[in-house]
Every structure is written in structure tokens, then in C-alpha cells.
Scaffold this active site. Sequence first.
Site, PDB file in Angstrom:
ATOM      1  N   ASP A 429       5.098   1.873 -32.787  1.00 30.57           N
ATOM      2  CA  ASP A 429       4.089   2.847 -33.199  1.00 30.57           C
ATOM      3  C   ASP A 429       2.727   2.374 -32.703  1.00 30.57           C
ATOM      4  O   ASP A 429       2.207   1.364 -33.174  1.00 30.57           O
ATOM      5  CB  ASP A 429       4.098   2.966 -34.727  1.00 30.57           C
ATOM      6  CG  ASP A 429       3.216   4.089 -35.238  1.00 30.57           C
ATOM      7  OD1 ASP A 429       2.267   4.470 -34.528  1.00 30.57           O
ATOM      8  OD2 ASP A 429       3.466   4.577 -36.363  1.00 30.57           O
ATOM      9  N   HIS A 430       2.144   3.115 -31.768  1.00 30.31           N
ATOM     10  CA  HIS A 430       0.917   2.662 -31.130  1.00 30.31           C
ATOM     11  C   HIS A 430      -0.271   2.680 -32.085  1.00 30.31           C
ATOM     12  O   HIS A 430      -1.320   2.083 -31.791  1.00 30.31           O
ATOM     13  CB  HIS A 430       0.609   3.527 -29.900  1.00 30.31           C
ATOM     14  CG  HIS A 430      -0.143   2.814 -28.827  1.00 30.31           C
ATOM     15  ND1 HIS A 430      -1.486   2.528 -28.929  1.00 30.31           N
ATOM     16  CD2 HIS A 430       0.252   2.305 -27.637  1.00 30.31           C
ATOM     17  CE1 HIS A 430      -1.884   1.893 -27.844  1.00 30.31           C
ATOM     18  NE2 HIS A 430      -0.853   1.738 -27.046  1.00 30.31           N
ATOM     19  N   ARG A 431      -0.159   3.344 -33.230  1.00 30.35           N
ATOM     20  CA  ARG A 431      -1.243   3.311 -34.215  1.00 30.35           C
ATOM     21  C   ARG A 431      -1.377   1.934 -34.839  1.00 30.35           C
ATOM     22  O   ARG A 431      -2.442   1.573 -35.350  1.00 30.35           O
ATOM     23  CB  ARG A 431      -0.978   4.350 -35.311  1.00 30.35           C
ATOM     24  CG  ARG A 431      -0.997   5.794 -34.818  1.00 30.35           C
ATOM     25  CD  ARG A 431      -0.538   6.743 -35.902  1.00 30.35           C
ATOM     26  NE  ARG A 431       0.850   6.498 -36.299  1.00 30.35           N
ATOM     27  CZ  ARG A 431       1.486   7.189 -37.248  1.00 30.35           C
ATOM     28  NH1 ARG A 431       0.836   8.145 -37.905  1.00 30.35           N
ATOM     29  NH2 ARG A 431       2.741   6.925 -37.539  1.00 30.35           N
TER      30      ARG A 431
END
Length: 457
Positions: A429-431
Site C-alpha cells: 500500500d503506497h500510502r
Amino acid sequence: MIDIKVPDIGDFKDVPVIEIHVKPGDTVKADDSLVTLESDKATMDVPAPVAGVVKEIKVAIGDKVAEGSVIVVLEEGVASEVKPATPAPVAAPAPAVAVPHAGHFISPAPTIQAPPATVPPATGAAPPTASIAILPPAVHIPTPAEVVAEMDGIKPHASPSVRRFARELGVDVAKVKGSGPKGRITQQDVQGFVKGVLSGAGAVLPAPTSGGGFDLLPWPKVDFAKFGPVEVKPLSRIKKISGPNLARNWVMIPAVTYHEDADITDLEALRVQLNKESEKSGGTKVTMLAFMIKACVAALKKYPDLNSSLDGESQVYKNYWHIGFAADTPNGLMVPVLKNADQKGVFEIAQETSELAKKAREGKLPPADMQGATFTISSVGGIGGTAFSPIVNAPEVAILGISKSAMKPVWDGKAFVPRLIVPLSLSADHRVVDGALATRFNATLAQLLSDFRRVML
């Protein structure tokens, strides 16, 4: 009457009209959006320069326009000149109800309860201009970038970039409640709407004839039997349950997959040697998955962000390491969870994962054994494949995919030598996990697998 023309839109030419927000007879205010144009780089609204009544629409959806093209004929100032005939109070006009139009809401002309009377203009007032070719000088002509960033102009309040984002997800912004200033719809509002729809889907897949709740084009309805023999079977219960979850995760999580190769030549030799010894004593056979789980726990302890979850605007770091692993069963994919993997040795992990996988294949895996994972491993190496992009299993933030290992020539500084290489594919998850962190995790994991003694450090 005023001819409303396309303002300066930069170097764009033959820009298609994708939305028309008004119709003849509509009353508009200054800066209300009239049409929306979309180039290959931006979406742009063309606003009304003054208040008035729409008399004629000069374009249709799909028409291509350029700077100076007439799009609307507007009768200027009519709305502002309409006043009650007498000063006596009248019933307040009913509030305008937003009605859907071309995927958005527009405000219809207000209902007037008393017959209007036109107040003559003040003496000396200049007569209205018959026609103008450009927007009045007092009105700032925005650049395409400013239009994308600033303009909303229609109800509900949403910038062109947000509306475009909503269209890409198949969401009607008219159904999204805005949380920004004056009810403005933000990108987070659109994402929240998608999450709400998916979470409300329960364990049932959307009807195949619908748009899945996102106002998408209807699912194509085809009579397959007219092309040849067919056999219709109901989806398995596992697929009915996992389908909506996978769809939600794929839509809601901005996942990126990072690839790494790990040299497991020495580790595989150790596994073979241990299994030979275990066979003589009747002990448990060690699997490569057991080594992978142990190495992942060590890497997760070094990079705790990958062992966390998002909870609103907070990040929850877990001080336990429960590892889920994908198990192929006759009825579909299941994910048993090995609890407290950090407290178990390789032999114990191998035995417990074997028992959990057996229960999954026999359909005897209890729900408690499929909950609480902090990180998941999906291995298809026993089947084949060189790389893939596994879907992150919410609320986790990362999942490791393992493909089939193969002997490859590796340069050792003097010559090419055969080494057993296994491909690793980490979706994150790039967040929470950016590219640098994900790559460091992969590199650390590969280092642990190449020299398993490092797991003890």
C-alpha cells in the site's frame, strides 16, 4: 444577447465537449459552469461570464471546439432584473431541488410565486451590448491548469479533476456527499463512497447485469449458447465471499508491486539435508514456506511499517506477527493464519502450516484460523510462474508473492556459477509503504534467505 465563446485554453485544438450542464431556459449566475471540455491532458469547465438566461445551446456532446467557438447564447441580466411587482411579502420560493443532468446535478430556475414585473433601468444606463466576442475584461480568463485546480461552478461542488477521478472509478458525483468547504467534494470523499458501496456489498457479488453499484456501463448480456455448447455452474461459496473483498482491495488500495530475486542455493541445500535427517528419525519435513515465514518475520521486525494497518488518519503498529499464507483448495483460495510466528522455530512452523493447509483442503478450517493476519505470503512456486502482482489483503498493507525458483547463471566476480534463484514480488500500500521502503524490505529479505544465519541476528 451574448455569444459565449470558448476562452483561451492554451494550445489545445479540437477539444471534445464531454458534458453540457445547462439547457435553453435555464437561469445561470456568473461563473456557473456551462459545458465541460476534455483534452488529452486536462478537463476544463467553461463558465458563464455574467448572469442571465440560456437562450440557445450551440454545441452537442461529442462536438469538437477550439478557442473562439460559440457554445451558448445567453440573454444577459434577465435574472437580476426580475423583482416582485409589489413590496408586499409573498411566500418564499421553494428551494431549488438539484436534478441529475449528464452525470452531475444542476440547479433549475427558481420557482417564482408572484407575477414578476420588470423594473425599468435607471436613467442614463447604457443599453445592453448586442454581442461580445470574448469574456469581459473584468473576468479572469483561467489557464487550463487553473481551471483544473480551481473551477467547480456546478452543483454538487467538485473540481474537474475530482469529477474525472470519479468517472474513472465509475462513480456518479451526484451521489457523493462532500466534506470540503461549502460541501465541496474531495477525492477522499469519492474514495470513501467507493469503500462504502463495497463494504455494503456483503458476501454477495454484484448482479452480473448491473454496473456493480458504480453507475458503470451494464455488464454485457450475451447468449453464449448460440455460439456453442455451454455448462453453467454456480460460483463456489469461497469465490462468492472472496470476490467482493478482492474487488474492494483492488479499488481502494493504491498498491505497487516491487520485484526482487533471492539466491536460495544454500538454503535449499540445508532444507534437503534437514529432511534427510528428519526422514530417518520420523520427524517433520521442512518446507521452503517455513523458511520464508521465519525470514519475513525478521524483516518485518526491522521494517515495522509493513506489519501495520491504516485506521483513518492513524497507523496501527502491531507488536505481534501473525502470518497468513494462501492455500490452494478444491473449492478455491483460502488464507490460513499462522499465529505468533516469531515465537516458533522452522520445524514447528512447517508442521503447523501443513496442518492448517490440510484443514483448508478438507473444508474444516475454522474462521478463527483465518483472522488476525498482519502480513500474507502467496506462493505459486509449486505450480510455476516467474512473477505476479498479488492483491493486498486489507487491512494489511503488504503481501509477498513467491514464484517458481530456477537455476540461473550468476556472476561471482570471476565466472558465472549456477545458483538457485527465487523471484519475490512484494505488493504494498503506497500510502504507508513507499518505493524506497519496499525495496529495502525486499533486499533485506533476499539477504536473509541467501544466508539464513542472519535471521538470528
